[in-house]
Write an enzyme that holds these catalytic residues in place. Structure first.
Site, short mmCIF file in Angstrom:
data_model
loop_
_atom_site.label_atom_id
_atom_site.label_comp_id
_atom_site.label_asym_id
_atom_site.label_seq_id
_atom_site.Cartn_x
_atom_site.Cartn_y
_atom_site.Cartn_z
N HIS A 12 0.83 -1.21 0.00
CA HIS A 12 0.00 0.00 0.00
C HIS A 12 0.86 1.26 0.00
CE1 HIS A 12 -3.06 2.63 2.34
NE2 HIS A 12 -3.46 2.55 1.07
N HIS A 54 -0.76 11.30 -1.78
CA HIS A 54 -2.08 10.92 -1.29
C HIS A 54 -2.94 12.12 -0.94
CE1 HIS A 54 -5.01 9.70 1.81
NE2 HIS A 54 -5.08 8.56 1.16
O1 G3P Z 1 -6.37 1.75 -3.13
C1 G3P Z 1 -6.60 1.34 -1.82
C2 G3P Z 1 -6.35 2.45 -0.84
O2 G3P Z 1 -5.14 3.09 -1.17
C3 G3P Z 1 -7.46 3.46 -0.81
O3 G3P Z 1 -7.31 4.37 0.25
O4 G3P Z 1 -6.82 6.58 1.16
O5 G3P Z 1 -5.04 4.84 1.19
O6 G3P Z 1 -5.72 5.90 -0.95
P1 G3P Z 1 -6.16 5.46 0.40
MG MG Z 2 -4.49 4.73 -2.36
#
Ligand code: G3P
Ligand code: MG
Length: 248
Positions: A12, A54
């Site tokens: 992630h 992000h």
């Molecule tokens: O793509 C999965 C996840 O990354 C979505 O949430 O806020 O971490 O971008 P976020």
């Molecule tokens: Mg994400």
């Protein structure tokens, strides 16, 4: 519908909690640990270039200030995106989408590019990201977004690139939305899977994947229920060579 072949594990935001998020250092670390998939977020600079970040603002992850969407690419490229995470990563820059895709190609990683539009920039972000990924080989990129408008624009720009709709909690009409968007998959929060929904998704012909799963036992339960993949921040807790099961 062709079912997209997901890697079981996605690191992630690049390298999860082991590296500054959305950086090349994180992507390289994921590859070194044996991960075959990385997720990262792409947002447009003031002059329309997708960069990996992000938040809409720069403060949390860089030494800059203000809105990404109001900062030109040249200024974004001068920022430090590593030192806030740890001084050992000082000098790490904020990557362009092209740099991240090149790193993934060189490391043989599937890139899940999450289209992250700044407020009001859904269509242009989807179209720009789609145009850039359209040139990448089949299977190397999976697009996703919480924004249906961005996904529709990406579809027009990169019709052959697989796409997934992101939603924290799938609404009752999830299937119609996936069909309308021409998506192959649905990515949702692991904590928001209502009882029975995993089984319904697994039997639907659409793939589903869950974020953010840091507990190998929870991941194993999701895989048993039919999840195609999970997104994790705890790269150290999983063994990518063991099909997503935790390290012993
Ligand atoms: O793509 C999965 C996840 O990354 C979505 O949430 O806020 O971490 O971008 P976020
Ligand atoms: Mg994400």
């Amino acid at each position: 519908m062709n079912r997209y072949a997901y890697p079981r594990l996605f690191a992630h935001r690049g390298g999860g909690s082991l590296a500054p998020e959305n950086t090349l250092a994180g992507i390289r670390l994921a590859a070194r640990l044996g991960y075959r998939g990385v997720e990262f977020d792409a947002m447009l600079s003031a002059d329309g270039a997708p960069v990996l970040i992000h938040d809409e603002r720069l403060e949390r992850t860089t030494d800059g200030a203000g809105l990404v969407a109001q900062t030109p690419l040249a200024a974004l490229r001068r920022l430090d995106a590593g030192a806030r995470f740890h001084p050992a990563f000082a000098g790490e820059s904020l990557p362009t989408l092209e740099q991240a895709l090149a790193a993934c190609a060189a490391l043989n990683l599937t890139a899940n590019v999450e289209i992250k539009p700044a407020e009001g920039a859904d269509r242009v972000t989807g179209a720009t990201v789609g145009r850039i990924v359209a040139a990448t080989p089949a299977g190397a990129v999976l697009l996703s977004s919480f924004s249906e408008e961005a996904l529709a624009a990406a579809r027009a720009a990169a019709p052959d690139c697989p796409r997934a709709w992101l939603t924290d909690a799938p609404p009752p009409d999830w299937r119609q939305r996936l069909e309308r968007l021409g998506c192959q998959g649905l990515h949702c929060a692991a904590t928001q899977l209502a009882p029975g929904l995993a089984e319904e998704l697994a039997g639907s012909g659409f793939a589903f994947a869950c974020y953010t799963v840091n507990d190998p036992a929870a991941a194993a339960a999701l895989f048993a229920a039919g999840a195609a993949a999970i997104f994790t921040d705890r790269l150290d807790r999983f063994d990518p060579a063991a099909a997503g099961l935790g390290r012993r």
